[in-house]
Design a protein around this motif. Structure first.
Motif, short mmCIF file in Angstrom:
data_model
loop_
_atom_site.label_atom_id
_atom_site.label_comp_id
_atom_site.label_asym_id
_atom_site.label_seq_id
_atom_site.Cartn_x
_atom_site.Cartn_y
_atom_site.Cartn_z
N PHE A 34 40.14 10.91 18.68
CA PHE A 34 40.22 9.87 17.22
C PHE A 34 40.18 10.31 16.48
O PHE A 34 42.15 10.64 16.01
N THR A 89 42.99 4.14 10.11
CA THR A 89 42.38 3.27 10.42
C THR A 89 41.97 2.37 11.81
O THR A 89 42.68 3.08 12.45
N GLU A 117 35.48 16.87 12.76
CA GLU A 117 36.47 17.79 13.04
C GLU A 117 36.75 18.03 12.11
O GLU A 117 37.82 18.99 11.66
N CYS A 163 39.78 4.52 5.24
CA CYS A 163 40.85 3.18 5.08
C CYS A 163 39.90 2.13 3.81
O CYS A 163 40.34 1.04 3.62
N PRO A 210 32.48 16.16 16.58
CA PRO A 210 32.48 15.25 16.21
C PRO A 210 32.37 14.83 14.67
O PRO A 210 32.74 14.26 13.83
O1 UPG Z 1 39.27 7.22 16.68
C1 UPG Z 1 39.94 7.05 15.52
C2 UPG Z 1 38.13 7.38 14.81
C3 UPG Z 1 38.16 6.94 13.85
N1 UPG Z 1 39.11 6.78 12.65
C4 UPG Z 1 39.12 6.59 11.71
O2 UPG Z 1 38.28 7.21 11.21
C5 UPG Z 1 37.54 7.33 9.57
C6 UPG Z 1 36.53 7.82 9.34
O3 UPG Z 1 35.83 7.30 10.81
P1 UPG Z 1 33.88 6.89 10.76
O4 UPG Z 1 33.68 5.91 11.83
O5 UPG Z 1 34.48 5.70 9.97
O6 UPG Z 1 33.08 7.80 10.27
P2 UPG Z 1 32.33 8.20 9.03
O7 UPG Z 1 31.19 8.26 9.83
O8 UPG Z 1 32.06 6.62 8.38
O9 UPG Z 1 32.90 9.44 8.44
C7 UPG Z 1 32.77 10.48 7.18
O10 UPG Z 1 31.84 11.34 8.85
C8 UPG Z 1 33.49 11.34 9.31
C9 UPG Z 1 33.17 13.24 10.25
O11 UPG Z 1 32.86 13.93 9.51
C10 UPG Z 1 35.03 12.12 8.26
O12 UPG Z 1 35.96 12.42 8.82
C11 UPG Z 1 35.38 11.22 7.61
O13 UPG Z 1 36.10 10.87 6.38
C12 UPG Z 1 33.88 10.63 6.58
O14 UPG Z 1 33.60 9.63 6.40
C13 UPG Z 1 37.99 5.88 9.78
O15 UPG Z 1 38.98 5.73 8.94
C14 UPG Z 1 38.74 5.24 11.26
O16 UPG Z 1 39.49 4.18 10.65
C15 UPG Z 1 40.46 7.20 13.58
O17 UPG Z 1 41.76 7.07 12.84
N2 UPG Z 1 40.17 6.60 15.06
#
Ligand code: UPG
Ligand code: MN
Length: 567
Positions: free
Chosen positions: A283, A105, A447, A309, A445
């Motif tokens: 990140f 999260t 990863e 999360c 972006p």
């Molecule tokens: O500095 C950070 C930024 C994000 N997160 C967590 O990473 C997850 C995904 O981030 P989010 O901002 O929700 O990105 P989305 O675009 O919704 O994510 C989709 O796309 C991302 C990139 O492919 C994947 O990592 C994710 O699992 C996927 O759900 C969340 O649980 C965040 O809490 C961190 O722990 N640290």
């Protein structure tokens, strides 16, 4: 047990009606060739009106034809997976590997702590031996509000887990399960209704407490004094500047950490890695790598499940499903990760922005699975720890799961916490291979996709089970700006992968199958695909206004031929 005769733990089946699809694809390819033939042969001569529009359109048609060929890699060879969990229990119940679940999260306002703990609780309640299960919450906001919520969850779990097990509850996210007024699957009679109402009351009270603190933005003094964990916030200045905060809230090895029935509880750990303004934090990839290191000292699960999360477990048996792919005696030796589909609980019926990603989850990933395995998409994915840490595939990489692998610790929990904190410091990764050859890759972006690709380039395969009961349910972006931001991030990130060291176009050549290479390219070319799409959506309308004809008239012979093929 029939140990001499091999009985598989999973099966791979060709998708039904593949022949039908392939014949359709062949007719479509003929149609595409006819379109190109039409474009070339009817092109206005030099000096005639509209020549340059035609050339542009020919370019767009060529591009779409090429892109269509790429998409076939994602459709041509679709497979479906079937697991046999009963066989897994018969053969491996005593030898089940330890599983570490990482929940990430990053912001208590966008990702409310009540949602985060529901995901955590759904994972804690997996149908799995609790002493082999550990849940880690990485909080990149380093927020005491999230810590407070997790602390509450660790207490609520003592009632929630026995309740789930007693009535075989599904799903095991309390927020998702307790929305109904009565037990959703009423089979337990009056006693279940009584227990249901009691647990619902407890949950609502906890939710209220958490929401009140979140709204107030600070922890009540009384709660703060009750738990020593809060003292770690004494030196906290901001979410970008703080020490590592780590607390083992439940230690499954501690005989006192039991639920109300006296059964052991899974380990539960809170981690906010150290953050300093002068150190870049990378990140989610940075958070995951810190979790890999920290968990290696605490529980060292051989299998790691990664969850966003907002993505709760919807099926308590999913861990066992995944293990069927890792523990099969003959087919598992090269499987590095098992990716479940990313499904959503909040998509509306008409799904105006296509947030459900149905084509990807129900078609394309089955196609990649037929060519060596799906992409790693960041959530709902089980990894072998060693492959995530950079291990290359070779004949010795087979794990003997029945070999005794006891993870003993000598230290007390306090000593362990102190020791482990250094692994999550900002400077730990300096001059190491973390973020490069080890763990999740930095600098992209998406990863996860690049990490999955690099694992596959090391000779490993992956698997894509898509069971009828969804394994995980998350929250899809629901407004246009959110959808645009997410798609921009994905298309930008995937395009970066195409140009990166790990490009599926050249680096992956010879390392993964051609089908998978083309499949990756298909996603990596999402961004440039917009150019041809824009051309097609703007130019024909302009030409219509200027009276330039770009398409054949309905009853000409070429048009009839085209229509016949396309129908
Ligand atoms: O500095 C950070 C930024 C994000 N997160 C967590 O990473 C997850 C995904 O981030 P989010 O901002 O929700 O990105 P989305 O675009 O919704 O994510 C989709 O796309 C991302 C990139 O492919 C994947 O990592 C994710 O699992 C996927 O759900 C969340 O649980 C965040 O809490 C961190 O722990 N640290
Ligand atoms: Mn998300």
């Amino acid at each position: 047990m029939g140990s001499d005769k091999y009985i598989p733990l999973f099966e791979t089946k060709r998708a039904r009606a593949l022949v039908l699809y392939r014949s359709f694809a062949v007719t479509l390819s003929v149609g595409i060739c006819l379109i190109l033939f039409y474009r070339v042969s009817y092109m206005p001569k030099d000096g005639e009106e509209g020549r340059w529009f035609w050339i542009g359109l020919l370019g767009a048609d060529l591009w779409f034809g090429f892109y269509w060929v790429l998409t076939q890699a994602l459709r041509w060879n679709q497979v479906h997976r079937l697991t046999f969990k009963d066989r897994l229990s018969q053969r491996y119940e005593k030898f089940l590997p330890r599983v570490d679940v990482f929940v990430c999260t990053a912001d208590p306002t966008i990702e409310p702590p009540t949602m985060v703990i529901s995901t955590v609780l759904s994972a804690m309640a997996y149908d799995y031996p609790p002493e082999k299960l550990a849940i880690y919450l990485s909080d990149d906001a380093g927020s005491d509000l999230t810590f407070y919520a997790l602390l509450e969850a660790s207490i609520f779990a003592k009632q929630w887990i026995p309740y789930c097990k007693k009535f075989n509850v599904q799903p095991r996210s309390p927020a998702a399960y307790l929305v109904s007024k009565s037990p959703p699957h009423d089979g337990g009679g009056q006693s279940q209704t009584r227990d249901f109402l009691a647990i619902k009351k407890l949950y609502r009270e906890m939710e209220d407490r958490i929401e009140t603190t979140t709204t107030l933005g600070r922890i009540p003094e009384e709660a703060r004094l009750k738990h020593e964990g809060f003292s770690q916030w004494d030196s906290y200045s901001s979410k970008r500047d703080h020490d590592t905060i780590l607390k083992i809230l439940i230690d499954s090895k501690d005989p006192c950490s039991t639920d109300i029935d006296g059964s052991a509880l899974p380990t539960l750990v809170y981690l906010a890695r150290e953050k300093r303004p002068q150190h870049f934090h990378n990140f989610k990839a940075g958070a995951m790598n810190a979790l890999i290191r920290v968990s290696s000292k605490i529980s060292n699960g051989q299998i790691i499940l990664n969850l966003d999360c907002d993505m709760y477990s919807n099926d308590p048996l999913t861990v066992r499903d995944a293990l069927c792919f890792f523990l099969d005696e003959e087919k598992s030796h090269d499987i590095a990760f098992v990716q479940f589909p990313q499904c959503f609980a909040n998509v509306t019926k008409n799904d105006p922005y296509g947030s459900s990603l149905r084509v990807i989850t129900d078609v394309e990933f089955h196609g990649t699975d037929g060519c060596g395995g799906p992409l790693y998409i960041g959530t709902g994915c089980f990894h072998r720890r060693d492959t995530l840490c950079g291990r290359e595939f070779n004949q010795d990489s087979k794990i003997d799961w029945k070999k005794h692998d006891d993870h003993r610790r000598q230290q007390s929990v306090h000593e362990l916490e102190a020791e482990v904190k250094t692994l999550a410091s900002c400077t730990f990764e300096q001059n190491t291979q973390w973020g490069n050859e080890m763990g999740l890759k930095y600098g992209c972006p998406v990863e996860d996709v690049i990490t999955g690709l690099s694992i596959q380039c090391k000779g490993w395969k992956s698997a894509y089970p898509n069971p009828e009961r969804k394994a995980f349910l998350g929250l899809a972006p629901s407004t246009l700006p959110q959808v645009l931001v997410q798609h921009k991030r994905w298309s930008e990130g995937d395009f970066q992968i195409l140009l990166s060291k790990y490009s599926p176009a050249w680096y992956a050549h010879g390392r993964i199958s051609l089908g998978l290479q083309l499949g990756y390219c298909c996603y990596c070319l999402w961004a440039p695909n917009c150019l041809a799409t824009l051309y097609y959506s703007i130019i024909p309308s302009l030409c219509l206004l200027k009276g330039i004809s770009l398409f054949p008239q309905v009853y000409t012979s070429i048009s009839v031929q085209l229509q016949l093929v396309l129908v």
